[in-house]
Design a protein around this motif. Structure first.
Motif, short mmCIF file in Angstrom:
data_model
loop_
_atom_site.label_atom_id
_atom_site.label_comp_id
_atom_site.label_asym_id
_atom_site.label_seq_id
_atom_site.Cartn_x
_atom_site.Cartn_y
_atom_site.Cartn_z
N ILE A 1 0.85 -1.19 0.00
CA ILE A 1 0.00 0.00 0.00
C ILE A 1 0.89 1.24 0.00
CG2 ILE A 1 -1.73 1.31 1.29
CD1 ILE A 1 -2.61 -1.40 2.52
N LYS A 2 0.62 2.13 -0.91
CA LYS A 2 1.31 3.42 -0.96
C LYS A 2 0.43 4.42 -0.22
CE LYS A 2 3.24 6.73 -4.24
NZ LYS A 2 3.42 7.00 -5.68
N LEU A 3 0.96 4.99 0.86
CA LEU A 3 0.23 5.96 1.66
C LEU A 3 0.90 7.31 1.50
CD1 LEU A 3 -2.00 6.54 3.75
CD2 LEU A 3 -0.29 6.04 5.52
N LEU A 4 0.15 8.27 0.97
CA LEU A 4 0.65 9.62 0.81
C LEU A 4 0.07 10.49 1.92
CD1 LEU A 4 0.12 9.94 -3.02
CD2 LEU A 4 2.25 9.44 -1.84
N ILE A 5 0.93 11.22 2.61
CA ILE A 5 0.50 12.13 3.65
C ILE A 5 0.94 13.52 3.23
CG2 ILE A 5 0.73 12.79 6.07
CD1 ILE A 5 1.36 9.83 6.66
N GLN A 6 -0.05 14.37 3.02
CA GLN A 6 0.25 15.72 2.57
C GLN A 6 0.37 16.64 3.78
OE1 GLN A 6 -2.08 17.20 -0.63
NE2 GLN A 6 -1.06 19.17 -0.65
N VAL A 7 1.55 17.25 3.90
CA VAL A 7 1.87 18.12 5.00
C VAL A 7 1.81 19.56 4.51
CG1 VAL A 7 3.60 18.74 6.73
CG2 VAL A 7 3.37 16.37 5.97
N GLY A 8 0.93 20.35 5.10
CA GLY A 8 0.83 21.77 4.72
C GLY A 8 0.60 21.96 3.25
N GLY A 9 1.36 22.87 2.64
CA GLY A 9 1.18 23.21 1.23
C GLY A 9 2.05 22.40 0.29
N GLU A 10 2.82 21.43 0.84
CA GLU A 10 3.67 20.61 -0.03
C GLU A 10 2.79 19.71 -0.89
OE1 GLU A 10 6.70 18.46 1.98
OE2 GLU A 10 7.06 20.07 3.39
N GLY A 11 3.28 19.37 -2.08
CA GLY A 11 2.48 18.46 -2.89
C GLY A 11 3.24 17.87 -4.02
#
Length: 122
Positions: free
Chosen positions: A112-122
Motif C-alpha cells: 500500500i502506498k500511503l501519501l501524507i500531505q503536510v501543509g502546502g507541499e504536494g
C-alpha cells in the motif's frame, strides 16, 4: 517532496485495530483472557480469517501473542495482511490528528502506498 518510510509495527492503538479489522471484514476485537493452544493470554483478541486461535494484542507492550502452529492453524499471510492494514490505519489516524490529509493507493504487489500531505507541499 516525497519520502519513503519503513515502519516497524508495535500494536498500541485500539482505534487502529478497530479500523483494520473493519477494513479487512474481520470480527471486532474483544478484550479478555484468551486460551491459545497451551496457555492463556489477556489482551485484545483479533480473530484472523481461518485461524484456529485469535491473535492477542497487548497494547501496553505492543506485542502480539499467537499460536498458528507454524502455519498449520493459520496462514502467516493473514497476519501479515492485518499488520499492514494496522500500520496504515495507525499512520492515517496520527496524520489526521495533526491536520494532514492522506491518500491511500493499493499497489499490484499487495503493498500500500500511503501519501501524507503536510501543509502546502504536494
Amino acid at each position: 517532496m516525497s519520502h519513503i518510510v519503513s515502519i516497524e509495527v508495535e500494536i498500541r492503538d485500539l482505534e487502529a485495530i478497530r479500523q483494520a479489522t473493519h477494513r479487512l471484514q474481520l470480527p471486532e476485537a474483544i478484550f479478555g483472557e484468551v486460551q491459545l493452544f497451551s496457555e492463556r493470554k489477556t489482551g485484545w483478541a483479533i480473530q484472523l480469517r481461518d485461524w484456529r486461535y485469535p491473535v492477542v494484542a497487548n497494547l501496553e507492550n505492543g506485542r502480539l501473542d499467537y499460536d498458528n502452529y507454524a502455519g498449520r492453524w493459520g496462514r502467516q499471510q493473514e497476519l501479515d495482511q492485518f499488520l499492514q492494514r494496522y500500520a496504515v490505519e495507525a499512520a492515517v489516524l496520527q496524520a489526521r490528528k495533526q491536520g494532514y490529509t492522506t491518500t491511500e493507493q493499493p499497489l499490484v504487489d499487495g503493498s500500500i502506498k500511503l501519501l501524507i500531505q503536510v501543509g502546502g507541499e504536494g
